[in-house]
Design a protein around this motif. Structure first.
Motif, PDB file in Angstrom:
ATOM      1  N   TYR A 115       0.834  -1.210   0.000  1.00  0.00           N
ATOM      2  CA  TYR A 115       0.000   0.000   0.000  1.00  0.00           C
ATOM      3  C   TYR A 115       0.865   1.254   0.000  1.00  0.00           C
ATOM      4  N   ASN A 116       1.945   1.228   0.794  1.00  0.00           N
ATOM      5  CA  ASN A 116       2.814   2.412   0.884  1.00  0.00           C
ATOM      6  C   ASN A 116       3.810   2.504  -0.263  1.00  0.00           C
ATOM      7  N   LYS A 117       4.227   1.312  -0.790  1.00  0.00           N
ATOM      8  CA  LYS A 117       5.178   1.273  -1.904  1.00  0.00           C
ATOM      9  C   LYS A 117       6.472   2.012  -1.588  1.00  0.00           C
ATOM     10  N   ASN A 118       6.899   2.024  -0.314  1.00  0.00           N
ATOM     11  CA  ASN A 118       8.089   2.788   0.023  1.00  0.00           C
ATOM     12  C   ASN A 118       8.753   2.260   1.288  1.00  0.00           C
ATOM     13  N   PRO A 119       9.549   1.173   1.178  1.00  0.00           N
ATOM     14  CA  PRO A 119      10.266   0.675   2.359  1.00  0.00           C
ATOM     15  C   PRO A 119      11.273   1.676   2.910  1.00  0.00           C
ATOM     16  N   LEU A 120      11.624   2.705   2.150  1.00  0.00           N
ATOM     17  CA  LEU A 120      12.583   3.701   2.615  1.00  0.00           C
ATOM     18  C   LEU A 120      12.008   4.590   3.719  1.00  0.00           C
ATOM     19  N   LEU A 121      10.724   4.408   4.044  1.00  0.00           N
ATOM     20  CA  LEU A 121      10.172   5.098   5.204  1.00  0.00           C
ATOM     21  C   LEU A 121      10.894   4.643   6.474  1.00  0.00           C
ATOM     22  N   PHE A 122      11.491   3.422   6.410  1.00  0.00           N
ATOM     23  CA  PHE A 122      12.292   2.957   7.523  1.00  0.00           C
ATOM     24  C   PHE A 122      13.689   3.566   7.395  1.00  0.00           C
ATOM     25  N   SER A 123      14.285   3.932   8.514  1.00  0.00           N
ATOM     26  CA  SER A 123      15.614   4.557   8.498  1.00  0.00           C
ATOM     27  C   SER A 123      16.673   3.525   8.136  1.00  0.00           C
ATOM     28  N   PRO A 124      17.307   3.637   6.963  1.00  0.00           N
ATOM     29  CA  PRO A 124      18.293   2.631   6.530  1.00  0.00           C
ATOM     30  C   PRO A 124      19.460   2.482   7.487  1.00  0.00           C
ATOM     31  N   SER A 125      19.883   3.567   8.122  1.00  0.00           N
ATOM     32  CA  SER A 125      21.057   3.509   8.975  1.00  0.00           C
ATOM     33  C   SER A 125      20.778   2.848  10.317  1.00  0.00           C
ATOM     34  N   GLU A 126      19.517   2.771  10.732  1.00  0.00           N
ATOM     35  CA  GLU A 126      19.179   2.242  12.051  1.00  0.00           C
ATOM     36  C   GLU A 126      18.486   0.884  12.023  1.00  0.00           C
ATOM     37  N   ILE A 127      18.002   0.455  10.887  1.00  0.00           N
ATOM     38  CA  ILE A 127      17.235  -0.783  10.824  1.00  0.00           C
ATOM     39  C   ILE A 127      18.121  -1.966  11.213  1.00  0.00           C
ATOM     40  N   THR A 128      17.603  -2.823  12.081  1.00  0.00           N
ATOM     41  CA  THR A 128      18.385  -3.963  12.561  1.00  0.00           C
ATOM     42  C   THR A 128      18.196  -5.163  11.645  1.00  0.00           C
ATOM     43  N   PHE A 129      19.046  -6.157  11.856  1.00  0.00           N
ATOM     44  CA  PHE A 129      18.981  -7.403  11.099  1.00  0.00           C
ATOM     45  C   PHE A 129      17.609  -8.049  11.266  1.00  0.00           C
ATOM     46  N   ASP A 130      17.131  -8.084  12.506  1.00  0.00           N
ATOM     47  CA  ASP A 130      15.835  -8.693  12.806  1.00  0.00           C
ATOM     48  C   ASP A 130      14.690  -7.939  12.130  1.00  0.00           C
ATOM     49  N   GLU A 131      14.758  -6.622  12.135  1.00  0.00           N
ATOM     50  CA  GLU A 131      13.716  -5.808  11.518  1.00  0.00           C
ATOM     51  C   GLU A 131      13.723  -5.980  10.001  1.00  0.00           C
ATOM     52  N   LEU A 132      14.905  -6.076   9.418  1.00  0.00           N
ATOM     53  CA  LEU A 132      14.978  -6.268   7.971  1.00  0.00           C
ATOM     54  C   LEU A 132      14.394  -7.614   7.568  1.00  0.00           C
ATOM     55  N   PHE A 133      14.659  -8.642   8.381  1.00  0.00           N
ATOM     56  CA  PHE A 133      14.101  -9.957   8.074  1.00  0.00           C
ATOM     57  C   PHE A 133      12.576  -9.916   8.076  1.00  0.00           C
ATOM     58  N   CYS A 134      12.008  -9.126   8.970  1.00  0.00           N
ATOM     59  CA  CYS A 134      10.552  -8.969   9.016  1.00  0.00           C
ATOM     60  C   CYS A 134      10.036  -8.382   7.703  1.00  0.00           C
ATOM     61  N   LEU A 135      10.743  -7.390   7.177  1.00  0.00           N
ATOM     62  CA  LEU A 135      10.361  -6.794   5.895  1.00  0.00           C
ATOM     63  C   LEU A 135      10.527  -7.785   4.748  1.00  0.00           C
ATOM     64  N   VAL A 136      11.628  -8.545   4.786  1.00  0.00           N
ATOM     65  CA  VAL A 136      11.879  -9.526   3.730  1.00  0.00           C
ATOM     66  C   VAL A 136      10.797 -10.598   3.739  1.00  0.00           C
ATOM     67  N   LYS A 137      10.398 -11.048   4.927  1.00  0.00           N
ATOM     68  CA  LYS A 137       9.320 -12.031   5.022  1.00  0.00           C
ATOM     69  C   LYS A 137       8.036 -11.489   4.409  1.00  0.00           C
ATOM     70  N   ALA A 138       7.732 -10.245   4.718  1.00  0.00           N
ATOM     71  CA  ALA A 138       6.513  -9.640   4.183  1.00  0.00           C
ATOM     72  C   ALA A 138       6.557  -9.565   2.667  1.00  0.00           C
ATOM     73  N   TYR A 139       7.722  -9.333   2.126  1.00  0.00           N
ATOM     74  CA  TYR A 139       7.886  -9.215   0.668  1.00  0.00           C
ATOM     75  C   TYR A 139       7.970 -10.579  -0.007  1.00  0.00           C
ATOM     76  N   LEU A 140       8.751 -11.506   0.596  1.00  0.00           N
ATOM     77  CA  LEU A 140       9.089 -12.765  -0.067  1.00  0.00           C
ATOM     78  C   LEU A 140       8.094 -13.882   0.169  1.00  0.00           C
ATOM     79  N   TYR A 141       7.592 -14.037   1.402  1.00  0.00           N
ATOM     80  CA  TYR A 141       6.813 -15.222   1.754  1.00  0.00           C
ATOM     81  C   TYR A 141       5.527 -15.400   0.941  1.00  0.00           C
TER      82      TYR A 141
END
Length: 270
Positions: A54-80
């Motif tokens: 809906y947002n079409k913009n993962p860059l709303l998350f701060s690239p410099s602060e996003i953790t490994f665990d948080e990124l995996f959550c995004l990847v799951k949402a995209y990939l699964y």
């Protein structure tokens, strides 16, 4: 996963509703100054995928602060939503072995950190296959991070990960003529002998055989269609039926099950 991704301001919200619901995760978004419900989903990951789309913009998350665990959550949402449940399960198991990376800022992870995580897998007694699956998870994460500019392309260090070599526990050999005839003699008493012969004469992957639906078997024309496959080239391909296994196909088609490969209680063997 130990914690869920903290969604940025303006991104939207996901709330799990109480009670017995088919889609318990409610998705809300501020629209025209009001918070409105824009959808419901079965799992948190599918709800996050809906919200990301809906947002079409993962860059709303701060690239410099996003953790490994948080990124995996995004990847799951995209990939699964794009892969099978069995693959999802294997990725989740592999991800548990990477727990030393969970709280690290993704952009600051170095190859030594990744190798240490792989070494943890080795030290736990898990072998090549688990390490390979963990490397695949890392590859998906770095591909996603590069695609959405969380890290620059040159920071994709997943390609440099070393894992143990594959050790062959036993040498695979094809069935010889004596073994094949022995299977045919066993078909009067053993249901699974028929399944083995049906599978063997097709030459498909086990996952492809398990996914064969009865509607894809054309007895009159003596062929079937493989709908599900590991590769794109393997999907929707036609395979002829061996004449010696035709009686088995007729028998299995007569049963009241959706899939060919089922046990006596109609449970899909997968």
């Amino acid at each position: 996963m130990n914690k869920r991704l903290k969604l940025p301001n303006g991104f939207g919200s996901i709330t799990k509703k109480s009670g017995r619901r088919r889609k318990p995760f409610e998705i809300r978004k501020w629209i025209d100054g009001k918070q409105k419900v824009i959808g419901y989903e079965v799992t948190y990951e599918s709800a996050l995928a809906f919200l990301c789309e809906y947002n079409k913009n993962p860059l709303l998350f701060s690239p410099s602060e996003i953790t490994f665990d948080e990124l995996f959550c995004l990847v799951k949402a995209y990939l699964y939503p794009r892969i099978k449940e069995r693959t999802q399960s294997s990725y989740n198991c592999a991800y548990k072995h990477l727990n030393r990376l969970y709280d690290k800022q993704f952009a600051k992870i170095r190859i030594g950190d990744l190798q240490s995580a792989i070494r943890d897998i080795h030290d736990s007694g898990a072998g090549y296959s688990t390490q390979k699956k963990a490397r695949q998870v890392l590859h998906h994460m770095y591909t996603y991070a590069v695609k959405y500019e969380i890290i620059p392309p040159e920071k994709d260090i997943s390609r440099y990960i070393d894992i143990d070599k594959d050790k062959k526990v036993y040498k695979k050999t094809i069935f010889n003529t004596r073994q094949i005839y022995k299977l045919f003699r066993a078909t009067d008493e053993h249901r699974y002998a028929k399944m083995i012969l049906m599978h063997m004469m097709l030459g498909t992957r086990p996952s492809e055989f398990l996914a064969i639906e009865k509607t894809d078997v054309k007895l009159r024309q003596r062929y079937l269609i493989i709908r599900e496959s590991k590769t794109e080239a393997g999907r929707n391909r036609i395979i002829p039926l061996h004449k010696q296994t035709l009686p088995f196909w007729i028998e299995f088609l007569a049963e009241n099950n959706k899939y060919i490969a089922t046990d006596n209680n109609g449970i899909h063997l997968n």
